[in-house]
Design an enzyme around this catalytic site. Structure first.
Site, PDB file in Angstrom:
ATOM      1  N   LYS A 111      33.603   4.813 -18.639  1.00  0.00           N
ATOM      2  CA  LYS A 111      32.549   5.801 -18.447  1.00  0.00           C
ATOM      3  C   LYS A 111      31.966   6.294 -19.762  1.00  0.00           C
ATOM      4  O   LYS A 111      30.766   6.574 -19.848  1.00  0.00           O
ATOM      5  CB  LYS A 111      33.093   6.972 -17.627  1.00  0.00           C
ATOM      6  CG  LYS A 111      33.398   6.610 -16.179  1.00  0.00           C
ATOM      7  CD  LYS A 111      33.895   7.816 -15.397  1.00  0.00           C
ATOM      8  CE  LYS A 111      34.161   7.444 -13.944  1.00  0.00           C
ATOM      9  NZ  LYS A 111      34.640   8.607 -13.167  1.00  0.00           N
ATOM     10  N   LYS A 192      34.071  -3.302  -8.810  1.00  0.00           N
ATOM     11  CA  LYS A 192      34.130  -2.568  -7.547  1.00  0.00           C
ATOM     12  C   LYS A 192      32.760  -1.985  -7.182  1.00  0.00           C
ATOM     13  O   LYS A 192      31.930  -1.704  -8.054  1.00  0.00           O
ATOM     14  CB  LYS A 192      35.168  -1.452  -7.620  1.00  0.00           C
ATOM     15  CG  LYS A 192      34.801  -0.296  -8.543  1.00  0.00           C
ATOM     16  CD  LYS A 192      35.753   0.863  -8.332  1.00  0.00           C
ATOM     17  CE  LYS A 192      35.308   2.082  -9.145  1.00  0.00           C
ATOM     18  NZ  LYS A 192      35.923   3.317  -8.690  1.00  0.00           N
ATOM     19  N   LYS A 195      28.476   3.758  -6.599  1.00  0.00           N
ATOM     20  CA  LYS A 195      27.145   4.359  -6.595  1.00  0.00           C
ATOM     21  C   LYS A 195      26.673   4.714  -7.992  1.00  0.00           C
ATOM     22  O   LYS A 195      25.503   4.984  -8.214  1.00  0.00           O
ATOM     23  CB  LYS A 195      27.130   5.596  -5.702  1.00  0.00           C
ATOM     24  CG  LYS A 195      28.202   6.614  -6.002  1.00  0.00           C
ATOM     25  CD  LYS A 195      28.171   7.741  -4.995  1.00  0.00           C
ATOM     26  CE  LYS A 195      29.365   8.677  -5.129  1.00  0.00           C
ATOM     27  NZ  LYS A 195      30.585   8.100  -4.591  1.00  0.00           N
TER      28      LYS A 195
END
Length: 329
Positions: A111, A192, A195
């Site tokens: 991230k 994976k 969203k």
């Protein structure tokens, strides 16, 4: 009775991976265990949020929990931010975790590489996740397969705290769904479904209508040959479709492959199964969102019930560490 805890961020429109990889597992666990399920809104602010959007997404995810079958009479449903124990215990665990442990967390690495702003909270949020779990003496934590590293850190922190200060925390165990545990992106089956990634055609959202779901499945990436078999290493695209079919029909990916000789027939079957799974959930969520007062009442009741469990556990941890507790609590 076994106590189960898990949570999910209100970070956008829920997708099929959320429904099959997490919430469906929670519904199953709630039938035979004392269970607490949480909208972890504090985790959402590791990146800047629009306050109005955060409130709307929080209610949306609450409605999704209920639409998937979580019963607020049987399970405690609540907001992380409404129970002070989460923030209080997180600091104690930040002082228990090492810098090196947090630095090695793969989700932080992933991230933090996507944007310019990296908050300190993004680095330390695994200790908040550990606090979420340890504040309830949870025995089991049903989560997606990608959360294994976080569960292991939680276990390590509980064991370390207990070794330093005496038996204080229950050491939890992760529970991972074997079928559909990690639903992959339809266009990029090596990663994976998410969203938060820029792959609109690879992610099936709960808000997608039937036609959009069928279109995304039929455009899904497959493999060079035409053999339909479950082999995630050699055939990730086809294996992902079989995982979807298995999860939606309560079977296994291996058995789901039986009888298919062409990718087109497999995709048609997967599209039909996913549409039939999503349609009633989508409809029920819309009904629940029409009555936000009802959702707020459920969350308020859940926060009171959750706080009654968590507050004494945090006081227990503070006492073990040597803090002078306020008299009367």
């Amino acid at each position: 009775m076994t106590r189960v805890f898990s949570g999910m961020q209100p970070s956008g429109d829920p997708h099929l991976g959320n429904l099959l990889g997490a919430i469906a597992l929670w519904v199953a666990e709630a039938t035979h265990a004392e269970s607490l399920f949480c909208v972890v809104d504090l985790h959402s602010i590791t990146f800047p949020q629009d306050p109005r959007d955060l409130r709307a997404r929080t209610l949306d995810l609450t409605a999704t929990f209920l639409a998937m079958g979580l019963d607020p009479e049987r399970s405690i449903l609540f907001l992380q931010s409404q129970v002070p124990a989460h923030r209080e215990l997180a600091w104690l665990l930040e002082c228990t975790a090492s810098y090196g442990e947090l630095q090695r967390m793969t989700q932080f690495k992933d991230k933090s590489s996507r944007g310019e702003f990296v908050s300190a909270g993004l680095f330390t949020y695994p200790t908040l996740m550990a606090a979420d779990i340890l504040a309830y003496d949870a025995d089991q934590v049903p989560v997606g397969d990608d959360q294994r590293q976080h569960i292991e850190l939680t276990r390590d922190l509980a064991l370390r705290f207990n070794a330093r200060y005496g038996e204080t925390f229950v050491v939890p165990t992760g529970v991972y769904r074997t079928s559909g545990a990690r639903i992959m992106d339809l266009q990029h089956p090596e990663r994976k479904m998410s969203k938060s990634l820029d792959s609109p055609q690879g992610t099936i959202l709960l808000s997608d209508d039937d036609a959009a779901i069928a279109r995304k499945v039929k455009r899904a990436v497959t493999d060079a040959d035409t053999d339909v078999r479950y082999d995630p290493e050699a055939k990730p695209g086809v294996s992902n479709l079989l995982s979807l079919l298995a999860a939606c029909t309560d079977s296994t990916p291996e058995s789901a492959a039986a009888g298919f000789e062409r990718y087109g027939d497999l995709k048609a079957a997967v599209a039909e199964a996913v549409v039939e799974f999503v349609r009633p959930v989508r409809s029920r969520r819309a009904e629940l969102l029409d009555d936000p007062t009802h959702l707020l009442t459920i969350l308020a009741d859940g926060a009171v019930r959750a706080d009654a469990i968590a507050a004494p556990i945090v006081r227990r941890a503070e006492d073990a560490m040597g803090f002078l507790l306020r008299r009367g609590i």
